[in-house]
Structures are given as C-alpha cells and as structure tokens.
Write a protein that holds these residues in place. Structure first.
Motif, PDB file in Angstrom:
ATOM      1  N   UNK A 159       0.877  -1.232   0.066  1.00 19.06           N
ATOM      2  CA  UNK A 159      -0.078  -0.005  -0.125  1.00 19.06           C
ATOM      3  C   UNK A 159       0.771   1.350  -0.045  1.00 19.06           C
ATOM      4  N   UNK A 160       2.094   1.073   0.690  1.00 21.39           N
ATOM      5  CA  UNK A 160       2.767   2.340   0.661  1.00 21.39           C
ATOM      6  C   UNK A 160       3.753   2.740  -0.517  1.00 21.39           C
ATOM      7  N   UNK A 161       3.842   1.552  -1.413  1.00 22.56           N
ATOM      8  CA  UNK A 161       4.561   1.561  -2.626  1.00 22.56           C
ATOM      9  C   UNK A 161       3.665   2.441  -3.856  1.00 22.56           C
ATOM     10  N   UNK A 162       4.210   3.404  -4.153  1.00 16.39           N
ATOM     11  CA  UNK A 162       3.414   4.321  -5.195  1.00 16.39           C
ATOM     12  C   UNK A 162       3.400   3.593  -6.265  1.00 16.39           C
ATOM     13  N   UNK A 163       4.100   2.600  -6.580  1.00 11.27           N
ATOM     14  CA  UNK A 163       3.931   1.628  -8.008  1.00 11.27           C
ATOM     15  C   UNK A 163       2.739   0.660  -8.030  1.00 11.27           C
ATOM     16  N   UNK A 164       2.233   0.740  -6.712  1.00  8.59           N
ATOM     17  CA  UNK A 164       0.965  -0.396  -6.524  1.00  8.59           C
ATOM     18  C   UNK A 164      -0.132   0.416  -6.813  1.00  8.59           C
ATOM     19  N   UNK A 165      -0.446   1.708  -6.839  1.00  6.21           N
ATOM     20  CA  UNK A 165      -1.424   2.442  -7.229  1.00  6.21           C
ATOM     21  C   UNK A 165      -1.536   3.816  -6.552  1.00  6.21           C
ATOM     22  N   UNK A 166      -1.566   4.077  -5.198  1.00  6.76           N
ATOM     23  CA  UNK A 166      -1.991   5.123  -4.674  1.00  6.76           C
ATOM     24  C   UNK A 166      -1.561   6.484  -5.344  1.00  6.76           C
ATOM     25  N   UNK A 167      -0.425   6.715  -5.889  1.00  9.80           N
ATOM     26  CA  UNK A 167      -0.079   7.617  -6.812  1.00  9.80           C
ATOM     27  C   UNK A 167      -0.822   7.987  -7.957  1.00  9.80           C
ATOM     28  N   UNK A 168      -1.426   6.800  -8.673  1.00  6.87           N
ATOM     29  CA  UNK A 168      -2.350   7.009  -9.822  1.00  6.87           C
ATOM     30  C   UNK A 168      -3.406   7.503  -9.185  1.00  6.87           C
ATOM     31  N   UNK A 169      -3.833   6.946  -8.158  1.00  4.85           N
ATOM     32  CA  UNK A 169      -5.333   7.531  -7.490  1.00  4.85           C
ATOM     33  C   UNK A 169      -5.259   8.983  -7.189  1.00  4.85           C
ATOM     34  N   UNK A 170      -4.001   9.457  -6.667  1.00  2.85           N
ATOM     35  CA  UNK A 170      -3.747  10.843  -6.320  1.00  2.85           C
ATOM     36  C   UNK A 170      -3.784  11.919  -7.588  1.00  2.85           C
ATOM     37  N   UNK A 171      -2.954  11.413  -8.593  1.00  3.85           N
ATOM     38  CA  UNK A 171      -2.771  12.003  -9.962  1.00  3.85           C
ATOM     39  C   UNK A 171      -4.310  12.186 -10.617  1.00  3.85           C
ATOM     40  N   UNK A 172      -5.335  11.146 -10.394  1.00  2.71           N
ATOM     41  CA  UNK A 172      -6.287  11.076 -11.071  1.00  2.71           C
ATOM     42  C   UNK A 172      -7.023  12.284 -10.437  1.00  2.71           C
ATOM     43  N   UNK A 173      -7.099  12.277  -9.074  1.00  2.00           N
ATOM     44  CA  UNK A 173      -7.889  13.237  -8.351  1.00  2.00           C
ATOM     45  C   UNK A 173      -7.511  14.585  -8.392  1.00  2.00           C
ATOM     46  N   UNK A 174      -5.982  14.798  -8.381  1.00  2.00           N
ATOM     47  CA  UNK A 174      -5.453  16.144  -8.977  1.00  2.00           C
ATOM     48  C   UNK A 174      -5.708  16.695 -10.071  1.00  2.00           C
TER      49      UNK A 174
ATOM     50  N   UNK B 138      -6.300 -21.711   3.169  1.00  2.00           N
ATOM     51  CA  UNK B 138      -5.542 -20.197   3.821  1.00  2.00           C
ATOM     52  C   UNK B 138      -5.192 -19.425   2.853  1.00  2.00           C
ATOM     53  N   UNK B 139      -5.297 -19.878   1.547  1.00  2.00           N
ATOM     54  CA  UNK B 139      -5.166 -18.856   0.345  1.00  2.00           C
ATOM     55  C   UNK B 139      -6.169 -17.584   0.362  1.00  2.00           C
ATOM     56  N   UNK B 140      -7.166 -17.811   0.329  1.00  2.00           N
ATOM     57  CA  UNK B 140      -8.277 -17.005   0.298  1.00  2.00           C
ATOM     58  C   UNK B 140      -8.356 -15.746   1.748  1.00  2.00           C
ATOM     59  N   UNK B 141      -7.951 -16.426   2.876  1.00  2.00           N
ATOM     60  CA  UNK B 141      -7.857 -15.557   3.887  1.00  2.00           C
ATOM     61  C   UNK B 141      -6.551 -14.601   3.808  1.00  2.00           C
ATOM     62  N   UNK B 142      -5.411 -15.365   3.538  1.00  2.00           N
ATOM     63  CA  UNK B 142      -4.121 -14.656   3.249  1.00  2.00           C
ATOM     64  C   UNK B 142      -4.274 -13.418   2.190  1.00  2.00           C
ATOM     65  N   UNK B 143      -4.892 -13.888   1.310  1.00  3.48           N
ATOM     66  CA  UNK B 143      -5.012 -12.817   0.022  1.00  3.48           C
ATOM     67  C   UNK B 143      -6.163 -11.564   0.436  1.00  3.48           C
ATOM     68  N   UNK B 144      -7.130 -12.105   1.182  1.00  2.00           N
ATOM     69  CA  UNK B 144      -8.271 -10.983   1.593  1.00  2.00           C
ATOM     70  C   UNK B 144      -7.415 -10.192   2.727  1.00  2.00           C
ATOM     71  N   UNK B 145      -6.700 -10.606   3.545  1.00  2.00           N
ATOM     72  CA  UNK B 145      -6.128  -9.647   4.678  1.00  2.00           C
ATOM     73  C   UNK B 145      -4.965  -9.169   3.952  1.00  2.00           C
ATOM     74  N   UNK B 146      -4.246  -9.566   3.440  1.00  2.00           N
ATOM     75  CA  UNK B 146      -3.139  -8.806   2.612  1.00  2.00           C
ATOM     76  C   UNK B 146      -3.516  -7.734   1.730  1.00  2.00           C
ATOM     77  N   UNK B 147      -4.660  -7.761   0.977  1.00  2.00           N
ATOM     78  CA  UNK B 147      -5.436  -6.794   0.267  1.00  2.00           C
ATOM     79  C   UNK B 147      -5.987  -5.653   0.981  1.00  2.00           C
ATOM     80  N   UNK B 148      -6.550  -6.034   2.183  1.00  2.00           N
ATOM     81  CA  UNK B 148      -7.053  -5.001   3.145  1.00  2.00           C
ATOM     82  C   UNK B 148      -6.109  -4.072   3.806  1.00  2.00           C
ATOM     83  N   UNK B 149      -5.226  -4.743   4.069  1.00  2.00           N
ATOM     84  CA  UNK B 149      -3.683  -4.061   4.641  1.00  2.00           C
ATOM     85  C   UNK B 149      -3.334  -2.989   3.550  1.00  2.00           C
ATOM     86  N   UNK B 150      -3.470  -3.604   2.366  1.00  2.00           N
ATOM     87  CA  UNK B 150      -2.668  -2.686   1.064  1.00  2.00           C
ATOM     88  C   UNK B 150      -3.833  -1.714   1.005  1.00  2.00           C
TER      89      UNK B 150
END
Length: 197
Positions: free
Chosen positions: A14-29, A138-150
């Motif tokens: 989630x902190x990595x700008x390459x994973x999308x938050x920078x894109x979201x901010x750029x769209x908003x700005x 465990x795959x579904x739980x790991x994926x969901x928790x990981x993505x929620x934190x992201x």
C-alpha cells in the motif's frame, strides 16, 4: 508466515507508489476531485487482489505440494530470481495515461501487481514452516487480509498526499520503491530457502 507479516506485507504494498496510490492521487489532482481518489483506491485494490489471489490459487491447486520441501525451495528460488530480475531490470510498464475507466484501472493494477511479483510475497504464508500439512484453505484468508492492509495503507497515504502535500513532495522525497521491493523479494526468498534447506 505470521498474520502480522501478511498484514505488514500488505501495508508495504500500500505504501509503494507503484502499486497505485500515486495513480489515484494523480487522477484526483488532475480533475481537482477527491472523490476520484476515493473511487480509484478500491478498484486498484481489486486488481491487486486478483493478482495475489491468482498466485494463492495456483499454490493451493498443487495440493500436497504446498506442504512439501520441494515446493518451498521452488518458491524461494522463484522469489530470489524474480527479485534479482527486478533489481537488474531497467524496464517499466507504460500505460495509456491518467484518463482511464475503472475497468482499465483494475487491469492496470492487476498488471502492475503481477509485474512487481506482489503475489509471490504471499507464497511463504502458504508453505507450513514445520514441513507439515496445512488444514483448510489459507489462500483466500491470506489474500483478503493482505489486500485489506494494502487498501488501508494506500488510502491513508493517498488522502494525506492529496489533501495536504500534493505531488510536490515527490520532487524532494522520492524513494525508489522498486529497488526496496526487489530487495524485499530477494530477502523473502532467502528466508524461505534458509528455513527449508
């Protein structure tokens, strides 16, 4: 891999700008509209979820191999190899610009997450550390928790940057997250190999 590690890896994504938050901010700005930032983040998380989920699904589809030492060693080698490739690669994916539809944004997120090996980082969570068999799915739980934190981490960063900082901070505080990410991939691979050899 512990629950805390899964959540921390998600937050790191989630902190990595390459994973999308920078894109979201750029769209908003670009449109001067905070709603575009908020609308983009869950779609970006959906693409990330699909990428990580695909890897988790593939790992679970191997059945008993997931618990095997050979699978763990294979995962470790894959992580180290992919991390070294990311460290040595100078190529970056280019997209069509900031004016994209939500389905295009989800596709972009899926491609970026896959290209950066986001799903590979959850593989150690699917391999039991004691060499035994995992029970349940465990795959579904790991994926969901990981993505929620992201999603939570990227939303916090995106809103802070959009509301208070703008993109000016990137001129003087840019950190090469690709290199950090590549080192993290190599480190996770080395750890996986060390615990299973």
């Amino acid at each position: 891999m512990s629950l805390a590690a899964i959540l921390l890896l998600g937050a790191f994504h989630g902190l990595n700008p390459a994973m999308g938050w920078l894109f979201a901010v750029a769209r908003g700005l670009q449109e001067r509209n905070r709603d575009l930032v908020l609308q983009s983040l869950p779609v970006i998380a959906l693409g990330h979820l699909a990428s990580v989920g695909l890897v988790a699904l593939a790992a679970e589809a191997t059945g008993s191999l997931v618990g095997g030492t050979a699978f763990a060693i294979g995962c470790g080698v894959l992580l180290v190899g992919f991390g070294l490739w990311r460290l040595l690669s100078r190529r970056h994916f280019r997209w069509v610009g900031m004016r994209v539809s939500l389905p295009q944004l989800a596709a972009w997120s899926f491609l970026m997450s896959s290209a950066h090996g986001a799903g590979l980082m959850v593989l150690p969570a699917l391999v039991p550390q004691d060499g035994g068999h995992q029970h349940g799915s465990p795959g579904l739980m790991v994926t969901l928790l990981h993505t929620l934190a992201m999603l939570v981490a990227s939303a916090v960063v995106a809103l802070v940057v959009y509301e208070f900082v703008g993109l000016k901070v990137l001129r003087w505080a840019w950190v090469n997250m690709d290199r950090i990410w590549a080192f993290a991939l190599v480190g996770a691979g080395v750890f996986t190999l060390a615990t299973h050899l």
